[in-house]
Design a protein around this motif. Structure first.
Motif, PDB file in Angstrom:
ATOM      1  N   THR A  15      22.928 -18.503   3.452  1.00 30.82           N
ATOM      2  CA  THR A  15      23.819 -17.617   4.375  1.00 30.82           C
ATOM      3  C   THR A  15      22.763 -18.048   6.190  1.00 30.82           C
ATOM      4  O   THR A  15      23.163 -18.458   7.439  1.00 30.82           O
ATOM      5  N   GLU A  16      21.207 -17.685   5.821  1.00 28.98           N
ATOM      6  CA  GLU A  16      20.211 -18.588   6.878  1.00 28.98           C
ATOM      7  C   GLU A  16      20.886 -19.535   7.897  1.00 28.98           C
ATOM      8  O   GLU A  16      20.373 -19.448   9.419  1.00 28.98           O
ATOM      9  N   ILE A  17      20.589 -19.865   6.758  1.00 30.11           N
ATOM     10  CA  ILE A  17      20.890 -21.722   8.215  1.00 30.11           C
ATOM     11  C   ILE A  17      21.789 -22.279   8.189  1.00 30.11           C
ATOM     12  O   ILE A  17      22.181 -22.501   9.561  1.00 30.11           O
ATOM     13  N   GLU A  45      15.419 -16.098  15.924  1.00 35.91           N
ATOM     14  CA  GLU A  45      15.107 -15.517  14.443  1.00 35.91           C
ATOM     15  C   GLU A  45      16.271 -15.982  13.345  1.00 35.91           C
ATOM     16  O   GLU A  45      15.527 -15.717  12.862  1.00 35.91           O
ATOM     17  N   GLU A  46      16.912 -16.219  13.136  1.00 37.56           N
ATOM     18  CA  GLU A  46      17.012 -16.590  12.733  1.00 37.56           C
ATOM     19  C   GLU A  46      16.394 -18.075  11.707  1.00 37.56           C
ATOM     20  O   GLU A  46      16.067 -17.981  10.371  1.00 37.56           O
ATOM     21  N   ALA A  47      16.284 -18.575  12.582  1.00 43.73           N
ATOM     22  CA  ALA A  47      14.760 -20.034  11.984  1.00 43.73           C
ATOM     23  C   ALA A  47      13.926 -19.034  11.141  1.00 43.73           C
ATOM     24  O   ALA A  47      13.090 -20.028  10.324  1.00 43.73           O
ATOM     25  N   GLU A  48      13.300 -18.090  11.739  1.00 41.18           N
ATOM     26  CA  GLU A  48      12.193 -16.922  11.354  1.00 41.18           C
ATOM     27  C   GLU A  48      12.778 -16.206  10.005  1.00 41.18           C
ATOM     28  O   GLU A  48      12.102 -16.477   8.797  1.00 41.18           O
ATOM     29  N   HIS A  49      13.674 -16.082   9.703  1.00 45.32           N
ATOM     30  CA  HIS A  49      14.931 -15.653   8.660  1.00 45.32           C
ATOM     31  C   HIS A  49      14.474 -16.268   7.481  1.00 45.32           C
ATOM     32  O   HIS A  49      13.884 -16.867   5.970  1.00 45.32           O
ATOM     33  N   ILE A  50      14.587 -17.515   7.822  1.00 44.20           N
ATOM     34  CA  ILE A  50      14.473 -18.999   7.156  1.00 44.20           C
ATOM     35  C   ILE A  50      12.942 -19.017   6.794  1.00 44.20           C
ATOM     36  O   ILE A  50      13.008 -19.292   4.978  1.00 44.20           O
ATOM     37  N   GLN A 117      16.670  -7.105  11.855  1.00 42.57           N
ATOM     38  CA  GLN A 117      17.183  -7.774  12.908  1.00 42.57           C
ATOM     39  C   GLN A 117      18.429  -8.051  12.200  1.00 42.57           C
ATOM     40  O   GLN A 117      19.112  -8.444  13.199  1.00 42.57           O
ATOM     41  N   GLU A 118      19.243  -8.339  11.246  1.00 39.15           N
ATOM     42  CA  GLU A 118      20.556  -8.863  11.221  1.00 39.15           C
ATOM     43  C   GLU A 118      21.710  -7.420  12.149  1.00 39.15           C
ATOM     44  O   GLU A 118      23.119  -7.895  12.766  1.00 39.15           O
ATOM     45  N   ALA A 119      21.000  -6.279  12.067  1.00 39.48           N
ATOM     46  CA  ALA A 119      21.751  -5.319  12.051  1.00 39.48           C
ATOM     47  C   ALA A 119      21.952  -5.229  13.292  1.00 39.48           C
ATOM     48  O   ALA A 119      23.094  -4.841  14.890  1.00 39.48           O
TER      49      ALA A 119
HETATM   50 FE   LIG Z   1      19.126 -14.122   9.369  1.00 42.47          FE
END
Ligand SMILES: [Fe+2]
Ligand SMILES: [Fe+2]
Length: 139
Positions: A15-17, A45-50, A117-119
């Motif tokens: 999902t993050e990717i 930020e999504e890359a950091e979540h990954i 962060q997603e919020a």
């Molecule tokens: Fe994310």
């Protein structure tokens, strides 16, 4: 790490990717400098979540499995914003459900920071959606 937790975390990773790819693609193609910057920041930020998810899985003896998500560009800005909202909601729900299953307090804090962060992403996307509708109603 249990196989079930590993499976859930790897699903989250997908999902993050997908989020990273879609924010990057829209940022590169939107043609609006302000939105371009905002979406590029989301993508980072999504890359950091990954990276955090991969690290969490491996730190706890799990195995990272990834495959390129079957993504396709959104048909319109409205479509993109709707899909992004749905993906952020999905990420928040899944991250929150996994929180109590994580083995350490450090892991839970990492995941909680991603949830926060997603919020924030969700709030920003919602604002963009309202302002886009306002702009299109005026023109
Ligand atoms: Fe994310
Ligand atoms: Fe997000």
């Amino acid at each position: 790490m249990s196989r079930t937790l590993q499976k859930y975390l790897n699903e989250l990773l997908q999902t993050e990717i997908a989020s990273f790819l879609e924010y990057s693609l829209r940022s590169a193609s939107c043609g609006d400098p302000c939105m371009e910057r905002e979406l590029a920041a989301f993508a980072l930020e999504e890359a950091e979540h990954i990276r955090q998810l991969m690290s969490l899985i491996m730190r706890n003896g799990g195995e990272v499995t990834t495959s390129a998500p079957q993504g396709f560009p959104a048909d319109s800005l409205d479509d993109f914003l709707e899909r992004s909202l749905a993906r952020e909601d999905d990420a928040i729900r899944r991250f929150t459900a996994l929180l109590p299953l994580l083995p350490t307090e450090g892991d839970r804090m990492t995941l909680q920071s991603s949830i926060d962060q997603e919020a924030q992403h969700r709030e920003h996307i919602e604002r963009l959606r309202v302002s886009c509708r306002f702009d299109s109603a005026r023109s």
